[in-house]
Design a protein around this motif. Structure first.
Motif, PDB file in Angstrom:
ATOM      1  N   ALA A 109       1.310  -0.116  -4.703  1.00 36.56           N
ATOM      2  CA  ALA A 109       2.536   0.051  -5.486  1.00 36.56           C
ATOM      3  C   ALA A 109       2.246  -0.275  -6.953  1.00 36.56           C
ATOM      4  O   ALA A 109       2.724   0.398  -7.863  1.00 36.56           O
ATOM      5  CB  ALA A 109       3.630  -0.865  -4.935  1.00 36.56           C
ATOM      6  N   GLU A 110       1.445  -1.335  -7.157  1.00 35.93           N
ATOM      7  CA  GLU A 110       0.972  -1.663  -8.508  1.00 35.93           C
ATOM      8  C   GLU A 110      -0.490  -2.034  -8.413  1.00 35.93           C
ATOM      9  O   GLU A 110      -0.876  -2.765  -7.490  1.00 35.93           O
ATOM     10  CB  GLU A 110       1.742  -2.868  -9.058  1.00 35.93           C
ATOM     11  N   ARG A 111      -1.290  -1.551  -9.364  1.00 31.08           N
ATOM     12  CA  ARG A 111      -2.733  -1.759  -9.269  1.00 31.08           C
ATOM     13  C   ARG A 111      -3.079  -3.253  -9.433  1.00 31.08           C
ATOM     14  O   ARG A 111      -2.833  -3.838 -10.490  1.00 31.08           O
ATOM     15  CB  ARG A 111      -3.425  -0.964 -10.380  1.00 31.08           C
ATOM     16  N   PRO A 112      -3.687  -3.882  -8.393  1.00 28.69           N
ATOM     17  CA  PRO A 112      -4.117  -5.281  -8.560  1.00 28.69           C
ATOM     18  C   PRO A 112      -5.486  -5.318  -9.248  1.00 28.69           C
ATOM     19  O   PRO A 112      -6.114  -4.271  -9.427  1.00 28.69           O
ATOM     20  CB  PRO A 112      -4.240  -5.775  -7.117  1.00 28.69           C
ATOM     21  N   PHE A 145      -7.908   7.045  -6.421  1.00 27.38           N
ATOM     22  CA  PHE A 145      -6.969   6.030  -5.942  1.00 27.38           C
ATOM     23  C   PHE A 145      -7.209   4.779  -6.806  1.00 27.38           C
ATOM     24  O   PHE A 145      -7.875   4.866  -7.830  1.00 27.38           O
ATOM     25  CB  PHE A 145      -7.242   5.743  -4.466  1.00 27.38           C
ATOM     26  N   HIS A 146      -6.706   3.618  -6.381  1.00 30.54           N
ATOM     27  CA  HIS A 146      -6.961   2.428  -7.197  1.00 30.54           C
ATOM     28  C   HIS A 146      -8.329   1.798  -6.911  1.00 30.54           C
ATOM     29  O   HIS A 146      -9.095   1.518  -7.818  1.00 30.54           O
ATOM     30  CB  HIS A 146      -5.850   1.385  -6.972  1.00 30.54           C
ATOM     31  N   ILE A 173       0.849  -1.201   0.000  1.00 29.93           N
ATOM     32  CA  ILE A 173       0.000   0.000   0.000  1.00 29.93           C
ATOM     33  C   ILE A 173       0.880   1.245   0.000  1.00 29.93           C
ATOM     34  O   ILE A 173       1.886   1.298   0.715  1.00 29.93           O
ATOM     35  CB  ILE A 173      -0.923  -0.016   1.237  1.00 29.93           C
ATOM     36  N   THR A 174       0.487   2.256  -0.792  1.00 28.62           N
ATOM     37  CA  THR A 174       1.249   3.515  -0.797  1.00 28.62           C
ATOM     38  C   THR A 174       0.448   4.674  -0.207  1.00 28.62           C
ATOM     39  O   THR A 174       1.032   5.598   0.355  1.00 28.62           O
ATOM     40  CB  THR A 174       1.701   3.883  -2.225  1.00 28.62           C
ATOM     41  N   LYS A 175      -0.898   4.648  -0.376  1.00 26.89           N
ATOM     42  CA  LYS A 175      -1.736   5.756   0.118  1.00 26.89           C
ATOM     43  C   LYS A 175      -3.079   5.231   0.581  1.00 26.89           C
ATOM     44  O   LYS A 175      -3.652   4.349  -0.075  1.00 26.89           O
ATOM     45  CB  LYS A 175      -2.055   6.729  -1.027  1.00 26.89           C
ATOM     46  N   VAL A 176      -3.581   5.826   1.673  1.00 22.37           N
ATOM     47  CA  VAL A 176      -4.901   5.452   2.178  1.00 22.37           C
ATOM     48  C   VAL A 176      -5.673   6.726   2.501  1.00 22.37           C
ATOM     49  O   VAL A 176      -5.124   7.663   3.093  1.00 22.37           O
ATOM     50  CB  VAL A 176      -4.767   4.614   3.475  1.00 22.37           C
TER      51      VAL A 176
END
Ligand code: NAP
Length: 352
Positions: free
Chosen positions: A251-254, A319-320, A166-169
């Motif tokens: 970090a990478e979109r799942p 966000f993602h 995770i990078t941002k919440v």
């Protein structure tokens, strides 16, 4: 096995009563001491405590005489449900005197040598206890559990962080009134209303607790996880159960399927060990379009009030992904969190 003697500090309060309720018929623990303020020490629990939980006060505790919150009670573990104004010093006194303190209060959560624990998330952090005992020369020790809203946020995020990083919440909480203790927020303030402020709550969620919980133990301390959290905390007129609207960037979109699969496959140590208060599963993914809801879902799962319920997973244009998470605040978010911590300590050999 012979049951381990436990005490409750702040036993007459909102969280203290939950401890008393959850410890009834516990397979490993038995209550041998209940403690409150000096205003109530010496009184019967029944006379001093205004029981606010569903069902009657358990018979077995009605005649227990309340003791003062100072070392002396005949027990090995004390569960602390004390207000933060006094918890810090009282908990240190107990730990120094050889007791194992499982605390709900915020005072020691950020001490570098005190574990902040969610058994499913960071069980390896209990090794900080050895550092703590070395640093402080105590026979006993202190462990803590996070704030009620952080507990469910981090429980939902943990398997996602482990797999995708995770990078941002971004999180908006809708927190029940029981989170403020009893009598808590006045009815004139909360009925027909939402209070967009809970003192200190956003700081705990943004800067301290998630990063420590998802950090790694390096043998001496915790290296905090490196992601940012933005939190808006609101008090809403529900009685129990904090609902949280969460957006996450990775970090990478799942894929959406990979996230659901990750939640559904999640079986961390507490569940593998079959700890008595560990819900099976720890995370419930509800795919109905209008769930989870506090009144309907706060007690979902195999151990009522201990699971985190997630749902409404969907792509987020900023966000993602975004989703909802729900959890009981005075059960898993407070007393149940400490109780599960104590069970982990027993299972891992930290209760002599
Ligand atoms: P509460 O309802 O106000 O209860 C406080 C308890 O502490 C009572 O048993 C009270 O005893 C005792 N107490 C007060 N002053 C004392 C003193 N000077 N010496 C000894 N005992 C004293 O509070 P709560 O909502 O249960 O919260 C307890 C702790 O848990 C707080 O640190 C809170 O931040 C934390 N917490 C609460 C929640 C939640 O959902 N409510 C969630 C997570 C964490 P008397 O009855 O004798 O006054």
């Amino acid at each position: 096995m012979e049951k381990i003697k436990v005490g409750v500090l702040g036993a007459t309060g909102a969280v203290g009563q939950r401890f008393v309720q959850m410890l009834q018929n516990h397979p490993w623990f038995e209550i041998t001491a209940l403690c409150a303020s000096d205003r109530n020490a010496g009184k019967r629990y029944y006379d001093a405590c205004r029981w606010n939980l569903r069902g009657d006060m358990p018979e077995s505790v009605r005649d227990v005489i309340l003791q003062e919150c100072e070392p002396g009670p005949d027990c090995k573990i004390v569960f602390s449900a004390l207000p933060s104004e006094i918890a810090g010093e009282v908990e240190e006194d107990f730990a120094a005197a050889g007791y194992i303190v499982c605390s709900n209060a915020r005072n020691h959560r950020y001490d570098p040598d005190v574990p902040l624990l969610i058994p499913e998330v960071n069980p390896e952090h209990i090794q900080l206890i050895d550092v703590q005992r070395r640093n402080r020369g105590w026979q006993g020790y202190i462990t803590t559990n996070p704030n009620c809203s952080t507990t469910h946020l981090v429980s939902a995020l943990h398997p996602l962080h482990a797999r995708f990083g995770i990078t941002k919440v971004f999180v908006v909480t809708m927190q029940a009134v029981s989170g403020a203790g009893y009598p808590g927020v006045s009815s004139m303030d909360i009925l027909d209303n939402v209070v967009p402020y809970i003192s200190g709550e956003e700081e705990k969620m943004e800067q301290k607790e998630p990063q420590k919980l998802l950090g790694s133990f390096d043998g001496e301390g915790i290296r905090y996880a490196d992601f940012v959290v933005s939190a808006h905390c609101n008090r809403v007129p529900t009685r129990n159960g904090h609902l949280e609207a969460i957006s996450v960037e990775f970090a990478e979109r799942p894929t959406q399927e990979a996230i659901i699969e990750t939640w559904r496959d999640y079986r961390p140590l507490a569940q593998q060990l079959n700890l008595p208060s560990a819900p099976q599963p720890a995370i419930i993914y509800d795919d109905r379009p209008d769930r989870p809801q506090p009144r309907l879902d706060r007690l979902a799962g195999s151990v009522p009030g201990m699971a985190t319920v997630v749902g409404r997973l969907r792509p987020d244009p900023l966000f993602h992904f975004k989703f909802m998470a729900l959890g009981h605040n005075t059960i898993r978010g407070a007393a149940g969190g400490s109780l599960l911590n104590a069970e982990l300590l027993v299972a891992q050999g930290y209760v002599g």
